[in-house]
Design an enzyme around this catalytic site. Structure first.
Site, short mmCIF file in Angstrom:
data_model
loop_
_atom_site.label_atom_id
_atom_site.label_comp_id
_atom_site.label_asym_id
_atom_site.label_seq_id
_atom_site.Cartn_x
_atom_site.Cartn_y
_atom_site.Cartn_z
CD GLU A 756 -1.14 -0.52 3.70
OE1 GLU A 756 -2.27 -1.00 3.56
OE2 GLU A 756 -0.68 -0.12 4.79
N GLY A 758 2.11 5.07 -0.87
CA GLY A 758 1.50 6.37 -1.11
C GLY A 758 2.47 7.25 -1.87
NE ARG A 759 7.72 9.82 0.89
CZ ARG A 759 7.46 11.10 1.11
NH1 ARG A 759 7.65 11.97 0.15
NH2 ARG A 759 7.03 11.50 2.27
CE1 TYR A 799 6.85 14.30 9.04
CE2 TYR A 799 6.52 14.83 6.73
CZ TYR A 799 6.04 14.33 7.92
OH TYR A 799 4.78 13.85 7.97
CB CYS A 826 3.54 35.31 11.83
SG CYS A 826 3.10 36.67 10.74
CD GLU A 827 4.67 29.56 13.92
OE1 GLU A 827 5.69 29.11 14.48
OE2 GLU A 827 3.61 29.80 14.51
CE1 TYR A 855 1.33 11.02 3.48
CE2 TYR A 855 3.29 10.56 2.18
CZ TYR A 855 2.18 10.11 2.87
OH TYR A 855 1.92 8.78 2.93
C1 PLP Z 1 0.89 6.44 5.30
C2 PLP Z 1 0.68 5.01 5.18
C3 PLP Z 1 1.11 4.33 4.02
C4 PLP Z 1 1.82 5.00 2.89
O1 PLP Z 1 3.10 5.45 3.23
P1 PLP Z 1 4.05 6.03 2.08
O2 PLP Z 1 5.32 6.34 2.76
O3 PLP Z 1 3.39 7.25 1.53
O4 PLP Z 1 4.20 4.99 1.06
C5 PLP Z 1 0.83 2.99 3.95
N1 PLP Z 1 0.20 2.34 4.96
C6 PLP Z 1 -0.21 2.98 6.08
C7 PLP Z 1 -0.90 2.21 7.12
C8 PLP Z 1 0.03 4.32 6.23
O5 PLP Z 1 -0.36 4.93 7.35
#
Ligand code: PLP
Length: 875
Positions: A756, A758-759, A799, A826-827, A855
């Site tokens: 799964e 994302g990035r 980060y 303003c930070e 993100y």
């Molecule tokens: C955020 C998340 C991902 C995806 O993480 P990436 O670094 O964007 O690939 C996958 N699984 C869970 C449970 C997450 O919280």
């Protein structure tokens, strides 16, 4: 335009010592660079002491002057050296400053007079000291003239050489040591004089009250770095920065191993060990003064100030033990001494070593046995000529049978806790099985393990061993906090995947400028890039089902595009479930993987087609009825986390995610009691991981846990696949990843494999467009203001994430300025990028912040009630 004068620094402002070597001070552009770097440190609110070497070539020219017998030739040499400095002054468009004029005068006098009056060695030291005296005088004039008032400091007034036992006149004058205990009085005295200072590396003054007191002495090898360290200790500086032409220490010599990785963090002992066993970037001698006062030392690349470099400090980090580096020293001579009967007699070893002392040879490694003692002689510590060794052998032959073995090479593995890593080294040891190993030595400080082999095998062997250490998990390059990019990706020019070929560099530029003309700040997403990443993931034959972790970017067009590619969707909140269900067809599988979600979130998710995961006992203990007769996924914590930053590590006892494995039985009992069936086992340990081996480990651990459960049908190894984000980092190797996964799958073919990410799917697809609103010079830093900042992109603040930033309006213009890129929030954390080299910018220029598809927008806010960036799709 005149800049406002900054407020004076308080008397107790911290000190930063910055050292620049010979090539860094030899030309005008390099001095302009120094000026910007020094100004940026000063702007941090620190007093800065700059330590410089002589202009390149000048020290050699001075040494040459010292061996000229004739007065006329000495005078010619002094004039030629002066001319080098006049030329640089002319480039700088500066008149001859008095400080430099005086030094040139002194040098001419010394050359003319010759050694007679001072004595040969004292005269040599005095002459050679002029390289640094002149370069620093020139630097003081340049920095002051360019708006950074800088005091010229004579290092001899601060650094006092200590007399050591066993010193002769030569070592006392030409290879001296300094007492560098912190000296608050010196710090206070200097604080009264100014804020920026420049002084000389390499030189000090002799102590003592006898006739010799006050003579100029040299520090010998590693001189200027050691000076910087002495000053860092005396002033108890916040840090010492060694600016050089490479970003730091590497896991191996990059000339031998181009895949060697940058070491981003080391403690003093490890760094010392690496420096002593071959790394040239730092002289081992210069760490010693910093230990006691606990002053950290940074190695930085003058040409690439944005790279993190190597930080060497007092903290011994609590890590899984890892080999940090492998090094090789050539030119080693072994002396093997075989007993002739008197071995165990009292004093025998003392007698043997007396001969080494008599011949001026210092011993490095020692191996001993009942009837044999073998020692190694390191050429960097000894003037190894064959005469000295032959003479030694003749003397030794009187007491034992001697064999000299040369040329050899010493291959050393360095890492804290070496003895506890032996089990990971079997592959490496097997490699040595093919070779003649003359000697093995393990240091008593448990920091190194050395093998002495024939010299000729080393060049071919080293890259191979480096690779083996990584694949065996002995060199834990998956720890991205410790191990940075490889030398090849930083300097090799080659495989800078991703960034160099990014979609926005090419034909899309005019379209992006047009989009920015309509509105900024604005996110732009390039769907072909999303699809390209999806295709790369789909090459993973081992994976049965791919989900997109939608929290990275929930734009409906991206969701739809990924649904069309056959992806399922992983959601962490009811809001995400709703957004996904609105954008994708009914057939797309859904996962609900929340953390500390309230009861009603689970209730809502259970009302959809999503597969729900649990990661603690509480929901079953307290809301068991909700889950009755359901199939669920169990998310576990495998006891460690990984990722590009502490805040993205989602595994390990310090993180709030996952059921600890020791609660597994309790969980299964609860599940049983409610008729809940654990169909999937899940772990997601962190983000931005670029090491393939990681997923193999997670997969194997989960699969072996699944064997204990029985009802499991699939293993979900999470996301976290990284994309190269620092300049030059290498991309994940999908072929290698698939190989790793298939290996595990072969052992557990009865489980489906899910992922799964994302990035990985969206990061490179997105850019943020913003406009330059203004500039400000403050102290000597230059700020470039954009019309948005941390409100649109919080990753740099949250980060320390690094994002490439370019001026899209001036894409082809030379990058001549050094800027801090900031927003209007303003930070003080509202900084998008520090120390960026960019073309001179103007109000209205369009700036592009790269790699923000993941993100970015999803983490933006309306803080300060500023409007959020809008989003546009390019397809
Ligand atoms: C955020 C998340 C991902 C995806 O993480 P990436 O670094 O964007 O690939 C996958 N699984 C869970 C449970 C997450 O919280």
């Amino acid at each position: 335009m005149s800049l406002p004068t900054p407020a004076p620094l308080p008397a107790n402002a911290p000190w930063i010592v910055m050292k620049f070597g010979g090539t860094s001070v030899a030309t005008l552009p390099r001095w302009q660079n120094i000026r910007e770097l020094v100004a940026s440190r000063h702007a941090e609110g620190a007093r800065v002491l700059v330590v410089v070497s002589a202009l390149t070539g000048v020290t050699d020219a001075l040494k040459q002057l010292c061996v000229e017998g004739e007065r006329g030739r000495r005078n010619d040499a002094a004039r030629a050296i002066a001319q080098r400095h006049y030329e640089l002054l002319e480039h700088m468009q500066l008149a001859l400053p008095d400080t430099l004029g005086a030094r040139l005068g002194d040098l001419a006098g010394l050359a003319d007079a010759g050694a007679a009056a001072l004595g040969e060695l004292a005269w040599q030291a005095q002459v050679q000291a002029h390289g640094e005296l002149m370069s620093s005088a020139l630097g003081a004039a340049f920095l002051s003239h360019s708006g950074l008032p800088t005091e010229w400091l004579d290092a001899r007034d601060c650094l006092t050489a200590v007399a050591l036992p066993n010193q002769n006149e030569r070592t006392r004058l030409l290879s001296s040591m300094v007492d560098s205990r912190p000296d608050p009085q010196l710090a206070a005295r200097l604080a009264g004089q100014g804020e920026v200072f420049i002084t000389q590396g390499f030189i000090a003054r002799e102590a003592g009250s006898d006739a010799r007191a006050g003579r100029t002495v040299l520090l010998g090898r590693g001189g200027s770095d050691t000076s910087a360290a002495y000053f860092g200790a005396l002033l108890k500086a916040q840090r010492v920065e060694i600016w050089t032409d490479v970003a730091g220490m590497f896991t191996a010599n990059p000339r031998q191993v181009p895949g060697a990785r940058l070491l981003q963090r080391l403690d003093y002992e490890e760094a010392q060990e690496i420096a002593s066993t071959g790394a040239k970037v730092l002289h081992p001698r210069c760490l010693q003064p910093l230990r006691e006062p606990r002053v950290p030392l940074l190695i930085k690349d003058t040409n690439r100030p944005e790279l993190e470099g190597t930080v060497i400090g007092p903290e011994v980090r609590a890590h899984a033990p890892s080999v940090k580096a492998i090094s090789a020293r050539k030119g080693i001579t072994l002396v093997s001494m075989e007993s002739v009967g008197m071995w165990q007699q009292v004093g025998f070893l003392a007698d043997v070593f007396t001969h080494f002392k008599q011949h001026g040879l210092s011993v490095d490694l020692i191996g001993s046995a009942e009837t044999n003692v073998t020692v190694s002689l390191d050429p960097t510590e000894n003037l190894l000529d064959s005469d000295a060794i032959a003479a030694l052998a003749t003397d030794l032959a009187k007491v034992c049978r001697v064999k000299v073995i040369a040329p050899c090479a010493a291959i050393t593995l360095v890492g804290r806790g070496m003895r506890s890593m032996l089990h990971t080294l079997s592959g490496v040891l097997a490699e040595f099985g093919q070779l003649r190993v003359h000697m093995i030595s393990q240091s008593s400080n448990n920091l190194n393990l050395t093998f002495v082999v024939d010299e000729e095998v080393v060049d071919a062997l080293l890259p191979h061993l480096h690779e083996l250490l990584i694949t065996a998990g002995a060199l834990r390059t998956d720890d991205s906090d410790l191990f940075g990019p490889s030398w090849q990706t930083l300097y090799g020019g080659g495989e800078t995947a991703g960034a160099a070929t990014a979609w926005w560099r090419g034909a899309q530029r005019p379209a992006l400028l047009e989009l920015a003309r309509e509105a900024t700040p604005r996110y732009v997403y390039h769907l072909p890039t999303v699809r390209q990443q999806a295709h790369a993931l789909k090459t993973l034959a081992a994976v049965d089902r791919l989900h997109y972790a939608v929290k990275a970017n929930t734009h409906p067009a991206i969701l739809a595009a990924l649904a069309a590619e056959g992806f399922g969707f992983e959601c962490v909140s009811p809001g995400e479930l709703k957004a996904v269900m609105a954008a994708v067809p009914e057939s797309a599988p859904l996962l609900f993987t929340p953390n500390f979600a309230p009861r009603e979130d689970y209730a809502r998710a259970l009302g959809t087609r999503a597969t729900v995961s649990l990661d603690s006992l509480y929901p079953l203990e307290h809301w068991g009825e909700l889950f009755r007769d359901r199939e669920i996924v169990l998310r576990v914590d495998l006891g460690r986390g990984l990722g590009h930053h502490e805040k993205v590590r989602t595994g390990g006892s310090g993180s709030k995610f996952g059921l600890p494995v020791d609660q597994l039985d309790a969980f299964l009992r609860l599940a049983d009691a409610h008729g809940v069936s654990v169909r999937g086992l899940h772990a997601h340990l962190g983000s931005g991981i670029l090491d393939e081996a990681h997923w193999g480990e997670v997969y194997a651990q989960l699969a072996s846990l699944a064997e204990r459960i029985g009802s499991v049908g699939f293993i979900d190894i999470g996301g976290g696949l990284g994309v190269p984000s620092h300049p030059g980092e290498a991309a994940l190797d999908m072929v290698a990843l698939d190989r790793v996964l298939r290996e595990v799958k072969a052992a557990y073919p009865h489980y489906q494999l899910w992922m799964e990410p994302g990035r990985y799917l969206v990061a490179d697809a997105g850019v943020l467009l913003a406009r330059v609103t203004q500039q400000k010079g403050k102290g000597a830093l230059r700020y470039l203001g954009l019309d948005t900042g941390m409100n649109s992109l919080i990753r740099p603040a949250l980060y320390d994430a690094w994002h490439e930033i370019v001026n899209l309006s001036r894409f082809d213009e030379p990058a001549t300025g050094l800027f801090q890129i900031v927003g209007p929030i303003c930070e003080s954390g509202d900084v998008l990028g520090t120390d960026r080299r960019l073309p001179e910018a103007q109000e209205g220029d369009v700036m592009l912040i790269a790699q923000v598809g993941a993100y970015g927008k999803v983490m933006s806010s309306r803080y300060n009630l500023r409007d959020e960036a809008d989003e546009v799709i390019i397809d």
